[in-house]
Scaffold this motif. Structure first.
Motif, PDB file in Angstrom:
ATOM      1  N   LEU A 145       0.725  -1.068   0.004  1.00 26.90           N
ATOM      2  CA  LEU A 145      -0.210   0.191  -0.204  1.00 26.90           C
ATOM      3  C   LEU A 145       1.053   1.144  -0.469  1.00 26.90           C
ATOM      4  CD1 LEU A 145      -2.825  -0.665   2.466  1.00 26.90           C
ATOM      5  CD2 LEU A 145      -3.025  -0.590   0.032  1.00 26.90           C
ATOM      6  N   LYS A 191       2.630   1.904  -3.331  1.00 26.14           N
ATOM      7  CA  LYS A 191       1.418   2.716  -4.711  1.00 26.14           C
ATOM      8  C   LYS A 191       1.295   3.695  -3.996  1.00 26.14           C
ATOM      9  CE  LYS A 191       0.059  -2.108  -5.273  1.00 26.14           C
ATOM     10  NZ  LYS A 191      -1.583  -2.919  -5.426  1.00 26.14           N
ATOM     11  N   ASP A 192       1.164   4.212  -2.533  1.00 28.28           N
ATOM     12  CA  ASP A 192       0.447   5.864  -2.968  1.00 28.28           C
ATOM     13  C   ASP A 192       2.140   6.668  -2.972  1.00 28.28           C
ATOM     14  OD1 ASP A 192       0.315   8.513  -1.203  1.00 28.28           O
ATOM     15  OD2 ASP A 192      -1.022   7.120  -0.010  1.00 28.28           O
ATOM     16  N   LYS A 202       2.920   9.329  -2.134  1.00 29.78           N
ATOM     17  CA  LYS A 202       2.832  10.812  -1.355  1.00 29.78           C
ATOM     18  C   LYS A 202       3.656   9.987   0.063  1.00 29.78           C
ATOM     19  CE  LYS A 202       1.010  14.853   1.056  1.00 29.78           C
ATOM     20  NZ  LYS A 202       0.181  15.697   0.188  1.00 29.78           N
ATOM     21  N   LEU A 203       3.306   8.991   0.109  1.00 32.59           N
ATOM     22  CA  LEU A 203       4.214   8.053   1.497  1.00 32.59           C
ATOM     23  C   LEU A 203       5.017   7.047   1.186  1.00 32.59           C
ATOM     24  CD1 LEU A 203       0.927   6.261   3.153  1.00 32.59           C
ATOM     25  CD2 LEU A 203       2.199   7.806   3.737  1.00 32.59           C
ATOM     26  N   SER A 204       5.315   6.863   0.064  1.00 33.69           N
ATOM     27  CA  SER A 204       6.608   5.930  -0.023  1.00 33.69           C
ATOM     28  C   SER A 204       7.756   6.561  -0.540  1.00 33.69           C
ATOM     29  CB  SER A 204       6.071   5.584  -2.179  1.00 33.69           C
ATOM     30  OG  SER A 204       6.063   6.190  -3.058  1.00 33.69           O
ATOM     31  N   ILE A 217      -2.296   2.216   7.248  1.00 34.33           N
ATOM     32  CA  ILE A 217      -1.647   3.215   6.382  1.00 34.33           C
ATOM     33  C   ILE A 217      -2.327   4.703   6.806  1.00 34.33           C
ATOM     34  CG2 ILE A 217      -4.038   2.455   4.970  1.00 34.33           C
ATOM     35  CD1 ILE A 217      -0.431   2.834   3.929  1.00 34.33           C
ATOM     36  N   LYS A 229      -0.359   7.538   7.347  1.00 33.91           N
ATOM     37  CA  LYS A 229      -1.142   9.324   6.788  1.00 33.91           C
ATOM     38  C   LYS A 229      -1.286   9.910   7.689  1.00 33.91           C
ATOM     39  CE  LYS A 229      -3.586   6.883   2.276  1.00 33.91           C
ATOM     40  NZ  LYS A 229      -4.869   6.367   2.147  1.00 33.91           N
ATOM     41  N   GLY A 262      -2.807  11.794  -7.299  1.00 35.72           N
ATOM     42  CA  GLY A 262      -2.303  10.652  -7.107  1.00 35.72           C
ATOM     43  C   GLY A 262      -0.687  10.080  -8.454  1.00 35.72           C
TER      44      GLY A 262
END
Length: 204
Positions: free
Chosen positions: A31, A34-35, A37-39, A94, A98, A180
């Motif tokens: 997850l 795939k994000d 902003k997080l990765s 997750i 976030k 995204g």
């Protein structure tokens, strides 16, 4: 650690509760990857507590599995490693991450430039503030220096394009990040600019 915020699980391979967490942790990793902003800002890590006993001792681990959140920009210690106490599933993990990323308003901010930044938007002599910022940045190093250069570029761009540039550019970048659709390699840079634009607009 750079700009990333690690989320670490300290576990023992033979522990039943640790074994049951493996599929959820694997799903969490997928997850995050795939994000965009997080990765670009979060590292998911797993540690074998039998092999690395000193790490468990460093963070005061008493039971297994223990999940810790380590904030960006600080040397990790027992005091600033936050225990995660929410639900043990990927969806809850997750959401926790976030919220942490969204609340990190200090991302890319440079304390040495805070006074200059707070005056910039309303100033009638922006050139003088840019000159002051350049002198300040020359005395910085590491991430502060790199982020300071972003301040200067955006300040110069504001003088070139007009006072409404700050608001318009911040809104543009935020919209792109929310879609995204931005490639992961660009997300960190765009997030950095968004944060600095906020500083120049006087946002906390």
């Amino acid at each position: 650690m750079g700009v990333r915020e690690p989320n670490i699980t300290i576990a023992r391979p033979w522990c039943g509760h640790c074994k049951s967490l493996v599929p959820e942790y694997k799903k969490l990793g997928e997850l995050v990857s795939k994000d965009p902003k997080l990765s670009s800002r979060v590292v998911i890590a797993k540690c074998n507590a039998d092999t690395h006993r000193s790490l468990g001792e460093k963070y005061g681990v008493q039971g297994f599995p223990t999940i810790k959140f380590l904030p960006r920009g600080k040397a990790p210690t027992k005091d600033n490693a936050e225990d995660y106490s929410g639900a043990r599933n990927a969806e809850a993990f997750i959401e926790f991450l976030k919220k942490k990323v969204e609340s990190d308003s200090s991302f890319a901010r440079v304390d040495a430039l805070s006074d200059i930044a707070s005056k910039f938007a309303a100033s009638t002599d922006k050139a003088a503030l840019i000159k002051e910022a350049k002198v300040t940045v020359e005395g910085l190093s590491g991430d502060d220096k790199a982020n300071g250069e972003v301040y200067i570029k955006l300040m110069e761009k504001t003088v070139e394009k007009g006072d409404d540039y700050l608001t318009k550019e911040k809104a543009r970048l935020e919209k792109l990040l929310l879609t995204g659709s931005v490639h992961a390699s660009k997300v960190e840079d765009m997030s950095r600019k968004t944060s600095v634009l906020g500083a120049l607009l006087g946002e906390e």
